[in-house]
Motif scaffolding. Structure first.
Motif, PDB file in Angstrom:
ATOM      1  N   UNK A 155       0.306  -1.001  -0.059  1.00  0.00           N
ATOM      2  CA  UNK A 155       0.403   0.172   0.143  1.00  0.00           C
ATOM      3  C   UNK A 155       0.671   0.893   0.377  1.00  0.00           C
ATOM      4  N   UNK A 156       0.294   2.380   0.171  1.00  0.00           N
ATOM      5  CA  UNK A 156       0.681   3.500  -0.130  1.00  0.00           C
ATOM      6  C   UNK A 156       1.543   3.782   1.541  1.00  0.00           C
ATOM      7  N   UNK A 157       1.578   3.455   2.766  1.00  0.00           N
ATOM      8  CA  UNK A 157       2.083   3.638   3.368  1.00  0.00           C
ATOM      9  C   UNK A 157       3.109   3.237   3.367  1.00  0.00           C
ATOM     10  N   UNK A 158       3.622   1.490   2.900  1.00  0.00           N
ATOM     11  CA  UNK A 158       4.775   0.478   2.588  1.00  0.00           C
ATOM     12  C   UNK A 158       5.310   2.019   1.792  1.00  0.00           C
ATOM     13  N   UNK A 159       4.977   2.566   0.432  1.00  0.00           N
ATOM     14  CA  UNK A 159       5.945   3.433   0.198  1.00  0.00           C
ATOM     15  C   UNK A 159       6.801   4.502   0.765  1.00  0.00           C
ATOM     16  N   UNK A 160       5.619   5.043   1.838  1.00  0.00           N
ATOM     17  CA  UNK A 160       6.258   6.020   2.237  1.00  0.00           C
ATOM     18  C   UNK A 160       6.840   5.375   3.617  1.00  0.00           C
ATOM     19  N   UNK A 161       7.180   4.170   4.454  1.00  0.00           N
ATOM     20  CA  UNK A 161       8.132   4.118   4.986  1.00  0.00           C
ATOM     21  C   UNK A 161       9.467   3.495   4.593  1.00  0.00           C
ATOM     22  N   UNK A 162       9.469   2.941   3.220  1.00  0.00           N
ATOM     23  CA  UNK A 162      10.073   2.883   2.112  1.00  0.00           C
ATOM     24  C   UNK A 162      11.157   3.705   1.594  1.00  0.00           C
ATOM     25  N   UNK A 163      10.206   4.913   1.520  1.00  0.00           N
ATOM     26  CA  UNK A 163      11.175   6.304   1.140  1.00  0.00           C
ATOM     27  C   UNK A 163      11.891   6.515   2.383  1.00  0.00           C
ATOM     28  N   UNK A 164      10.935   7.048   3.069  1.00  0.00           N
ATOM     29  CA  UNK A 164      11.870   7.479   4.577  1.00  0.00           C
ATOM     30  C   UNK A 164      13.122   6.542   5.057  1.00  0.00           C
ATOM     31  N   UNK A 165      12.979   5.478   4.806  1.00  0.00           N
ATOM     32  CA  UNK A 165      14.273   4.556   5.238  1.00  0.00           C
ATOM     33  C   UNK A 165      16.026   4.903   3.448  1.00  0.00           C
ATOM     34  N   UNK A 166      15.167   4.934   2.663  1.00  0.00           N
ATOM     35  CA  UNK A 166      16.474   5.663   1.957  1.00  0.00           C
ATOM     36  C   UNK A 166      16.383   6.734   1.902  1.00  0.00           C
ATOM     37  N   UNK A 167      16.576   7.920   3.059  1.00  0.00           N
ATOM     38  CA  UNK A 167      16.197   8.817   2.840  1.00  0.00           C
ATOM     39  C   UNK A 167      16.998   8.612   4.076  1.00  0.00           C
ATOM     40  N   UNK A 168      16.979   7.581   5.405  1.00  0.00           N
ATOM     41  CA  UNK A 168      18.245   8.054   5.941  1.00  0.00           C
ATOM     42  C   UNK A 168      19.118   7.271   6.020  1.00  0.00           C
ATOM     43  N   UNK A 169      19.385   5.927   4.763  1.00  0.00           N
ATOM     44  CA  UNK A 169      20.006   5.191   4.092  1.00  0.00           C
ATOM     45  C   UNK A 169      21.364   5.825   3.730  1.00  0.00           C
ATOM     46  N   UNK A 170      20.496   7.067   2.740  1.00  0.00           N
ATOM     47  CA  UNK A 170      21.369   8.001   1.829  1.00  0.00           C
ATOM     48  C   UNK A 170      22.255   9.222   3.070  1.00  0.00           C
ATOM     49  N   UNK A 171      21.862   9.332   3.335  1.00  0.00           N
ATOM     50  CA  UNK A 171      21.958  10.607   5.232  1.00  0.00           C
ATOM     51  C   UNK A 171      23.035  10.095   5.643  1.00  0.00           C
ATOM     52  N   UNK A 172      23.230   9.081   5.457  1.00  0.00           N
ATOM     53  CA  UNK A 172      24.165   8.376   6.744  1.00  0.00           C
ATOM     54  C   UNK A 172      25.332   8.531   5.899  1.00  0.00           C
ATOM     55  N   UNK A 173      25.138   8.168   4.488  1.00  0.00           N
ATOM     56  CA  UNK A 173      26.366   7.801   3.813  1.00  0.00           C
ATOM     57  C   UNK A 173      27.027   9.419   3.427  1.00  0.00           C
ATOM     58  N   UNK A 174      26.291  10.584   3.799  1.00  0.00           N
ATOM     59  CA  UNK A 174      26.144  11.433   2.855  1.00  0.00           C
ATOM     60  C   UNK A 174      27.058  12.344   4.007  1.00  0.00           C
ATOM     61  N   UNK A 175      26.854  11.861   5.452  1.00  0.00           N
ATOM     62  CA  UNK A 175      27.582  12.643   6.428  1.00  0.00           C
ATOM     63  C   UNK A 175      28.566  12.058   6.307  1.00  0.00           C
TER      64      UNK A 175
END
Lengths: 162, 162
Positions: free
Chosen positions: B138-158
């Motif tokens: 569902x749409x919530x699954x997309x939101x959670x996945x894209x939230x974690x996607x931010x976290x993942x790349x931000x963890x790398x970027x810092x």
């Protein structure tokens, strides 16, 4: 499933997906790989894994599931910001794997019993007053935050291992 | 708030928290910092930012909010796995900032109107049959996945910017 059940199940399913990704990565590490830095001068894989274990261990009391299993993992030698001079004796991969499995299996067993109302209830680190003022400080918020925490550190860890 | 409203609001609030963390980090980058690699031979900051913009742009049709704003960001030169020899001309930070703000403001405006039932509804990349078999797509699954996607790349970027 009702809407609230669907929303709760979706969040739990995504936690499990990220946990399994982390499990697949960290459980495959050898004692030779654990000291690898994610980038020159940055955290080592052993630190990231130990940090995830300790944070997941703390989720047990935070979510009202039970007591911590390994409070000693908070010892500065393991969990303070990783510095080579401090972390002189690395725990072997087999120990980390055992801690990781134990903490996560207790956690997942507890989380699987949560009803939607349990997810919307307050976690143990927020006061009744603060929760009344902000009902979003609930257990689901903890789960989402810790899911993203896995994603964040896994994003870093895969850099070292490529 | 009902339980389903609380759960939906909690997930949306956490998306906003991670988006704001990413915004604070990426919007502060200068043209001199954009070419920094997160680790030797790894992705550059400009790639991570462009990648997040394009993925968020794709969320607009995926969640039924609207058309993509910047489909041209999928061009290999910007979004294929970052390699120095391909990404020869970097977009300036000011352009990235403008794309980032535009995509995220459309996205957040759309998401703010979702009811709990909207979150539990299917996203546009899953068929009716597949969704009937698995209502967690569902749409919530997309939101959670894209939230974690931010976290993942931000963890790398810092890592690059420390």
């Amino acid at each position: 499933m009702s809407i609230e059940q669907t929303l709760a199940a979706t969040a739990l399913a995504f936690w499990k997906i990220e946990l399994e990704r982390a499990d697949k990565f960290f459980s495959a590490l050898t004692d030779e790989q654990l000291p690898l830095e994610i980038a020159p001068g940055r955290n080592r894989l052993v630190y990231l894994w130990g940090h995830l274990i300790a944070v997941h261990d703390r989720m047990l009391p935070l979510l009202g599931i039970g007591e911590r299993v390994y409070p000693y993992l908070d010892a500065p030698s393991l969990l303070e910001a990783d510095r080579s001079e401090k972390l002189t004796t690395l725990p072997p991969a087999a120990d980390l794997k055992r801690w990781w499995d134990e903490v996560n299996s207790r956690l997942t067993a507890g989380l699987s019993n949560f009803t939607p109302a349990d997810w919307a209830a307050k976690h143990t680190a927020v006061s009744d007053e603060a929760f009344a003022a902000n009902p979003l400080r609930n257990r689901l918020a903890v789960l989402l935050s810790r899911t993203a925490h896995i994603s964040s550190h896994l994003g870093q860890a895969v850099i070292a291992a490529k």
